[in-house]
Design a protein around this motif. Structure first.
Motif, PDB file in Angstrom:
ATOM      1  N   LYS A 168      15.253  23.230  67.910  1.00 35.61           N
ATOM      2  CA  LYS A 168      13.792  23.264  67.873  1.00 35.61           C
ATOM      3  C   LYS A 168      13.216  21.880  67.548  1.00 35.61           C
ATOM      4  O   LYS A 168      12.436  21.332  68.321  1.00 35.61           O
ATOM      5  CB  LYS A 168      13.358  24.292  66.823  1.00 35.61           C
ATOM      6  N   VAL A 169      13.614  21.349  66.394  1.00 34.41           N
ATOM      7  CA  VAL A 169      12.997  20.106  65.931  1.00 34.41           C
ATOM      8  C   VAL A 169      13.639  18.902  66.605  1.00 34.41           C
ATOM      9  O   VAL A 169      12.962  18.006  67.099  1.00 34.41           O
ATOM     10  CB  VAL A 169      13.123  19.994  64.399  1.00 34.41           C
ATOM     11  N   ALA A 219       4.180  18.846  58.804  1.00 33.50           N
ATOM     12  CA  ALA A 219       3.519  20.039  59.346  1.00 33.50           C
ATOM     13  C   ALA A 219       4.117  20.407  60.693  1.00 33.50           C
ATOM     14  O   ALA A 219       4.395  21.575  60.977  1.00 33.50           O
ATOM     15  CB  ALA A 219       2.023  19.778  59.481  1.00 33.50           C
ATOM     16  N   GLU A 220       4.344  19.374  61.498  1.00 36.37           N
ATOM     17  CA  GLU A 220       4.859  19.616  62.842  1.00 36.37           C
ATOM     18  C   GLU A 220       6.262  20.218  62.780  1.00 36.37           C
ATOM     19  O   GLU A 220       6.585  21.134  63.525  1.00 36.37           O
ATOM     20  CB  GLU A 220       4.905  18.287  63.580  1.00 36.37           C
ATOM     21  N   ILE A 221       7.100  19.703  61.870  1.00 37.19           N
ATOM     22  CA  ILE A 221       8.469  20.212  61.764  1.00 37.19           C
ATOM     23  C   ILE A 221       8.475  21.635  61.237  1.00 37.19           C
ATOM     24  O   ILE A 221       9.168  22.508  61.754  1.00 37.19           O
ATOM     25  CB  ILE A 221       9.312  19.304  60.841  1.00 37.19           C
ATOM     26  N   LEU A 239      21.440  14.255  59.782  1.00 35.09           N
ATOM     27  CA  LEU A 239      22.299  13.990  60.939  1.00 35.09           C
ATOM     28  C   LEU A 239      21.562  14.311  62.237  1.00 35.09           C
ATOM     29  O   LEU A 239      21.526  13.509  63.178  1.00 35.09           O
ATOM     30  CB  LEU A 239      23.542  14.869  60.806  1.00 35.09           C
ATOM     31  N   VAL A 240      20.972  15.506  62.271  1.00 35.88           N
ATOM     32  CA  VAL A 240      20.251  15.950  63.469  1.00 35.88           C
ATOM     33  C   VAL A 240      19.117  14.984  63.792  1.00 35.88           C
ATOM     34  O   VAL A 240      18.948  14.550  64.930  1.00 35.88           O
ATOM     35  CB  VAL A 240      19.699  17.378  63.242  1.00 35.88           C
ATOM     36  N   THR A 241      18.345  14.617  62.765  1.00 35.09           N
ATOM     37  CA  THR A 241      17.213  13.713  63.002  1.00 35.09           C
ATOM     38  C   THR A 241      17.692  12.398  63.591  1.00 35.09           C
ATOM     39  O   THR A 241      17.150  11.911  64.589  1.00 35.09           O
ATOM     40  CB  THR A 241      16.476  13.444  61.681  1.00 35.09           C
ATOM     41  N   LEU A 242      18.726  11.818  62.977  1.00 32.33           N
ATOM     42  CA  LEU A 242      19.208  10.521  63.446  1.00 32.33           C
ATOM     43  C   LEU A 242      19.706  10.599  64.884  1.00 32.33           C
ATOM     44  O   LEU A 242      19.322   9.792  65.734  1.00 32.33           O
ATOM     45  CB  LEU A 242      20.343  10.032  62.539  1.00 32.33           C
ATOM     46  N   VAL A 243      20.566  11.572  65.168  1.00 33.38           N
ATOM     47  CA  VAL A 243      21.164  11.656  66.504  1.00 33.38           C
ATOM     48  C   VAL A 243      20.090  11.884  67.560  1.00 33.38           C
ATOM     49  O   VAL A 243      20.023  11.183  68.578  1.00 33.38           O
ATOM     50  CB  VAL A 243      22.218  12.778  66.552  1.00 33.38           C
TER      51      VAL A 243
END
Lengths: 268, 282
Positions: free
Chosen positions: B124-125, B53-55, B224-228
């Motif tokens: 954003k996320v 929901a937050e994302i 990729l974005v989440t991990l970094v």
């Protein structure tokens, strides 16, 4: 003098309040800039230090980002042009894409993402430690001492970076074009035929505009941060998002205005 | 002099050594986070639902784009307007403006929409993840988790990966939709080309496999974005300012990583000379 965020009153009122404060902040920045420049009390040292800092954090990533983008542009445009039987026009299209769009946008992403987050974190932590209030108490204007130098530094660095990015982008596309069996002569001929100083100037104007937007937004977000570390984290997050969106919108507006501001060379 | 040189060399190797150590830490972190992906979401189901929901909507303060959907829509729309305008100009050179639909089908689907959507996602996320985890790190909440025998890495990072994986598909499709609409508006309404011609070439050249592959791209970028961003937040140091700086560094790393991976995936999916089968020219 400092801007205080009003208490939350629902999303629309908050957005309107923020937008209004941002406008006020921009006007104040412009006034402080004029005062500092006309009154000859701009802190050059701060400008230089900030420029050096911004350049050191954004140059390498910008270069690293440009190379793959150049390869992508060359591969896609080259193959498309080849299929339409217009290989020789690849250079012209690259001139449009790299000089007109890709280079300013790479700079925009760097200055609003990397530079903006740094500016926001720096000013925000000063705000949280109440250093900015202390400065105001001692009669030093935070706008003149902190915000104006950062905006000027951002403009300087982005405009210079834009040139570097363009050179690297065009070199990368040319390299791939030749690697895939295209002719360098045809590429360069159309590149020089269809690129004009106006286009370059426009790209630099774009870069400068993006720098102003990014620096002002992130300084504003930093100076209105509150609520400890997580508050500052949110401020940085919002600064980056706002700067990205504003920069993308500004890019479209400036592209549309381009023929009006600087009439392109001849009829294509 | 020789002593100075030796010292400089030692400093340089120390720098290299530190760099290798830093990379090692980063890679280890990624492997550990990925290794926990199979079990963490099942164990922390509520947590994942909250993160989804937050994302998807984010703390929707309107000025920051009204949640992630708004940001992705706006940025994709604006960027693809440019595809319409510049593509039309490019095709105008060779008198092939009727082919503008081709630009949209190819450039938006294969390159621009995944790139722009993932950069918007990073801003954003991703930055939000760095801010959250960084704030938790410097206020010792991550250590508190560990001392309560909650493994912080699966609980904080693997759940975020699962949530990003779930949310990215609808988010990206919204972005792609915005791209197609924006290019059509730019070509048909701003440049004044006939809508029928545009639609004909657009539909002729839009391959379902391309849409699928671009979705694959978007999902890879989201991971990729989440991990970094989680990495930089998880190891943030230096007080509130450190969190802000970590956000900047994370964004820098993820944007560069996205463009590089994008290039690799493009070459992998479509080869060195991407062709459009529907054109009938090979």
């Amino acid at each position: 003098m400092a801007l205080e965020t009003p208490p939350p009153r629902g999303p629309f009122a908050d957005a309107a309040a923020q937008a209004g404060m941002l406008v006020v902040f921009s006007v104040r920045t412009a006034r402080a800039g004029a005062r500092a420049l006309l009154g000859r009390r701009l802190s050059w040292r701060e400008c230089l230090e900030q420029s050096w800092f911004l350049a050191s954090v954004s140059t390498l990533p910008a270069v690293l980002m440009t190379i793959p983008l150049g390869v992508l542009v060359a591969v896609n445009i080259g193959s498309l042009a080849g299929q339409l039987g217009a290989e020789s026009y690849a250079g012209a299209v690259v001139a449009f894409v790299v000089v007109g769009q890709a280079a300013p946008l790479v700079c925009a992403l760097m200055i609003s993402g990397v530079g903006g987050s740094a500016i926001c974190a720096d000013l925000g932590s000063r705000k949280l430690r109440e250093e900015t209030e202390a400065m105001e108490v001692m009669g030093l204007s935070t706008m003149e001492r902190l915000v104006v130098p950062r905006v000027l530094a951002a403009i300087l660095v982005t405009v210079l970076l834009n040139g570097v990015v363009m050179a690297i982008g065009i070199s990368a596309t040319l390299f791939v074009h030749v690697l895939l069996g295209g002719s360098s002569g045809g590429f360069l001929a159309t590149l020089t035929t269809y690129s004009d100083p106006g286009g370059f100037l426009m790209a630099e104007i774009k870069a400068g505009t993006f720098a102003v937007l990014a620096a002002v937004v992130s300084a504003f977000k930093g100076l209105t941060a509150k609520g400890g570390p997580s508050g500052l984290g949110d401020a940085v997050n919002e600064a980056v998002v706002m700067a990205f969106v504003l920069v993308f919108v500004a890019n479209t507006v400036l592209t549309e205005l381009h023929p009006l501001l600087l009439p392109p060379k001849g009829e294509f | 002099m020789a002593d100075l040189l030796v010292r400089a060399a030692r400093r340089r190797t120390r720098g290299l050594f530190d760099l290798l150590v830093a990379w090692g830490v980063q890679v280890t972190f990624y492997f550990r986070a990925i290794a926990s992906v199979p079990f963490a979401p099942a164990r922390y189901r509520k947590h994942v639902a909250r993160l989804v929901a937050e994302i998807s909507f984010g703390s929707a303060s309107l000025l920051a784009g009204g949640g992630t959907i708004g940001v992705i829509f706006a940025m994709s729309f604006v960027a693809s307007t440019q595809v319409g305008l510049e593509g039309y100009r490019g095709l105008d050179l060779i008198g092939l403006t009727p082919m503008s639909g081709l630009m949209s089908a190819m450039v938006n689907t294969r390159e621009l929409a995944p790139l722009v959507a993932s950069i918007a996602l990073a801003a954003k996320v991703g930055t939000g993840f760095t801010a959250q985890l960084g704030a938790m790190r410097i206020s010792d909440e991550i250590d508190a988790l560990e001392s309560m025998a909650v493994r912080s890495l699966p609980f904080l990072v693997s759940t975020r990966m699962a949530a990003a994986f779930i949310s990215v598909v609808p988010l990206y499709l919204v972005g792609l939709f915005a791209s197609y609409i924006a290019t059509r508006v730019a070509v048909v309404n701003l440049q004044g080309q006939s809508g029928g011609t545009y639609d004909f070439y657009f539909q002729l050249l839009l391959a379902p496999s391309d849409v699928g592959l671009s979705l694959v791209k978007a999902v890879v970028f989201a991971m990729l974005v989440t991990l970094v961003h989680c990495f930089y937040g998880y190891y943030a140091t230096g007080g509130p300012e450190g969190v802000g700086r970590a956000a900047g560094r994370a964004l820098r790393t993820s944007i560069v990583a996205i463009t590089f991976v994008d290039m690799l995936l493009t070459l992998l999916f479509w080869g060195l000379s991407p062709s459009l089968p529907a054109l009938g020219v090979q």
